[in-house]
Design a protein around this motif. Structure first.
Motif, PDB file in Angstrom:
ATOM      1  N   GLU A  40       0.844  -1.192   0.000  1.00  0.00           N
ATOM      2  CA  GLU A  40       0.000   0.000   0.000  1.00  0.00           C
ATOM      3  C   GLU A  40       0.878   1.239   0.000  1.00  0.00           C
ATOM      4  O   GLU A  40       2.085   1.165   0.231  1.00  0.00           O
ATOM      5  CB  GLU A  40      -0.925   0.017   1.217  1.00  0.00           C
ATOM      6  N   LEU A  42       0.678   5.775   0.792  1.00  0.00           N
ATOM      7  CA  LEU A  42      -0.062   6.951   1.254  1.00  0.00           C
ATOM      8  C   LEU A  42       0.542   8.200   0.644  1.00  0.00           C
ATOM      9  O   LEU A  42       1.736   8.460   0.792  1.00  0.00           O
ATOM     10  CB  LEU A  42      -0.012   7.047   2.784  1.00  0.00           C
ATOM     11  N   ILE A  44       0.081  12.401   0.440  1.00  0.00           N
ATOM     12  CA  ILE A  44      -0.514  13.607   1.022  1.00  0.00           C
ATOM     13  C   ILE A  44      -0.205  14.764   0.087  1.00  0.00           C
ATOM     14  O   ILE A  44       0.964  14.992  -0.251  1.00  0.00           O
ATOM     15  CB  ILE A  44       0.046  13.888   2.428  1.00  0.00           C
ATOM     16  N   VAL A  68      -3.534   2.742  -3.177  1.00  0.00           N
ATOM     17  CA  VAL A  68      -3.036   4.059  -2.782  1.00  0.00           C
ATOM     18  C   VAL A  68      -4.139   4.830  -2.067  1.00  0.00           C
ATOM     19  O   VAL A  68      -5.282   4.879  -2.540  1.00  0.00           O
ATOM     20  CB  VAL A  68      -2.549   4.863  -3.996  1.00  0.00           C
ATOM     21  N   THR A  69      -3.792   5.422  -0.934  1.00  0.00           N
ATOM     22  CA  THR A  69      -4.699   6.327  -0.222  1.00  0.00           C
ATOM     23  C   THR A  69      -4.170   7.750  -0.368  1.00  0.00           C
ATOM     24  O   THR A  69      -2.967   7.987  -0.267  1.00  0.00           O
ATOM     25  CB  THR A  69      -4.801   5.963   1.268  1.00  0.00           C
ATOM     26  N   ILE A  70      -5.080   8.681  -0.603  1.00  0.00           N
ATOM     27  CA  ILE A  70      -4.725  10.091  -0.763  1.00  0.00           C
ATOM     28  C   ILE A  70      -5.448  10.910   0.290  1.00  0.00           C
ATOM     29  O   ILE A  70      -6.649  10.720   0.536  1.00  0.00           O
ATOM     30  CB  ILE A  70      -5.119  10.601  -2.164  1.00  0.00           C
ATOM     31  N   THR A  71      -4.730  11.810   0.921  1.00  0.00           N
ATOM     32  CA  THR A  71      -5.358  12.784   1.803  1.00  0.00           C
ATOM     33  C   THR A  71      -4.701  14.136   1.593  1.00  0.00           C
ATOM     34  O   THR A  71      -3.790  14.287   0.775  1.00  0.00           O
ATOM     35  CB  THR A  71      -5.300  12.341   3.277  1.00  0.00           C
ATOM     36  N   LEU A 128      -4.755   5.973   8.843  1.00  0.00           N
ATOM     37  CA  LEU A 128      -4.028   5.839   7.585  1.00  0.00           C
ATOM     38  C   LEU A 128      -2.702   5.112   7.806  1.00  0.00           C
ATOM     39  O   LEU A 128      -2.182   5.071   8.923  1.00  0.00           O
ATOM     40  CB  LEU A 128      -3.769   7.224   6.983  1.00  0.00           C
ATOM     41  N   PRO A 129      -2.114   4.561   6.741  1.00  0.00           N
ATOM     42  CA  PRO A 129      -0.844   3.822   6.871  1.00  0.00           C
ATOM     43  C   PRO A 129       0.359   4.758   6.972  1.00  0.00           C
ATOM     44  O   PRO A 129       1.164   4.881   6.055  1.00  0.00           O
ATOM     45  CB  PRO A 129      -0.797   2.980   5.587  1.00  0.00           C
ATOM     46  N   LEU A 130       0.467   5.428   8.103  1.00  0.00           N
ATOM     47  CA  LEU A 130       1.574   6.346   8.350  1.00  0.00           C
ATOM     48  C   LEU A 130       2.865   5.578   8.629  1.00  0.00           C
ATOM     49  O   LEU A 130       2.817   4.457   9.132  1.00  0.00           O
ATOM     50  CB  LEU A 130       1.237   7.255   9.524  1.00  0.00           C
ATOM     51  N   ALA A 132       3.594   8.725   5.814  1.00  0.00           N
ATOM     52  CA  ALA A 132       3.263   8.898   4.408  1.00  0.00           C
ATOM     53  C   ALA A 132       4.448   8.529   3.535  1.00  0.00           C
ATOM     54  O   ALA A 132       5.607   8.726   3.905  1.00  0.00           O
ATOM     55  CB  ALA A 132       2.855  10.349   4.144  1.00  0.00           C
ATOM     56  N   ASP A 133       4.153   7.988   2.359  1.00  0.00           N
ATOM     57  CA  ASP A 133       5.216   7.675   1.413  1.00  0.00           C
ATOM     58  C   ASP A 133       5.671   8.910   0.658  1.00  0.00           C
ATOM     59  O   ASP A 133       6.864   9.086   0.407  1.00  0.00           O
ATOM     60  CB  ASP A 133       4.728   6.604   0.441  1.00  0.00           C
TER      61      ASP A 133
END
Length: 236
Positions: A40, A42, A44, A68-71, A128-130, A132-133
């Motif tokens: 996965e 992350l 930002i 992929v997670t986006i914030t 979230l999967p902290l 961040a990448d």
């Protein structure tokens, strides 16, 4: 904060049109590497007008967006359909094409009372999967980044890498609306950071930020000084 001897990498382009695809490829490569290694990723990102071309180019990148997670680094406390909403900007420019498969975790929720909105934002970020990448930062002419504005009410805690919370409310003379912002506890711990700036005025601001002076005076200095070895500056 302790100064670091490392220096950011710098990638300079003739204009924003040339910068956008190269920046998108750099970001996509890091996200896919994280997906391959950790399953996965992350991302930002920051709002405003500068990243629109970058977002459009990144959305076309054929990576495994479903993982992929986006914030957002920060958000104005306005409804999602407000033209000044960063969430709206992302939905219109980034969360489309290939990137429509990504998971989006909004920062603000204007339907809630301020105290509930802040608590919900902290809970969402904590889930979230902290770390961040990739964190993509912008910079204002006053040297602010995220919603770390000079003179803001919660600035001291926001720029503290040991901040007690992940998200803080922010009010500042340079910000028309109240905002929510990620703290340094999230932003400065990212595996990789990018600073995206375009225009002669922003370049002049950046050179001032590299000079001596307190971080509170130009909060972008927190990233320049604390994450230099992990920071790449994309400028045009």
């Amino acid at each position: 904060m302790t100064l670091t001897l490392a220096k950011p990498q710098r990638r300079e382009f003739a204009d924003g049109a040339a910068l956008a695809p190269a920046f998108a490829q750099w970001t996509a490569n890091l996200l896919q590497k994280s997906v391959d290694e950790r399953g996965e990723a992350l991302l930002i990102v920051s709002g405003g007008t500068t990243p629109k071309r970058f977002f459009a180019a990144l959305a076309l990148s054929a990576i495994d967006w479903a993982r992929v997670t986006i914030t957002l680094a920060d958000e104005r406390c306005v409804p999602d359909d407000n033209p000044r909403s960063n969430a709206r900007l992302l939905r219109e420019t980034l969360l489309r094409d290939h990137a429509a498969a990504a998971r989006f975790a909004p920062l603000a929720d204007s339907r809630l009372a301020p105290e509930q909105e802040l608590a919900a934002a902290n809970a969402r970020i904590a889930d979230l999967p902290l770390p961040a990448d990739v964190v993509v930062l912008g910079m204002g002419d006053d040297g602010h980044t995220a919603s770390w504005f000079p003179g803001a009410d919660n600035l001291a805690e926001a720029i503290d890498p040991g901040a007690r919370t992940l998200v803080l409310p922010m009010r500042a003379p340079g910000a028309p609306e109240p905002r929510l912002t990620l703290t340094a506890r999230v932003i400065l711990r990212a595996r990789a950071l990018a600073l995206h700036i375009e225009g002669a005025d922003k370049l002049k601001t950046l050179e001032r930020a590299f000079g001596p002076g307190p971080i509170e005076e130009m909060p972008i200095r927190a990233a320049l000084r604390e994450t230099a070895g992990r920071l790449t500056i994309f400028s045009a």
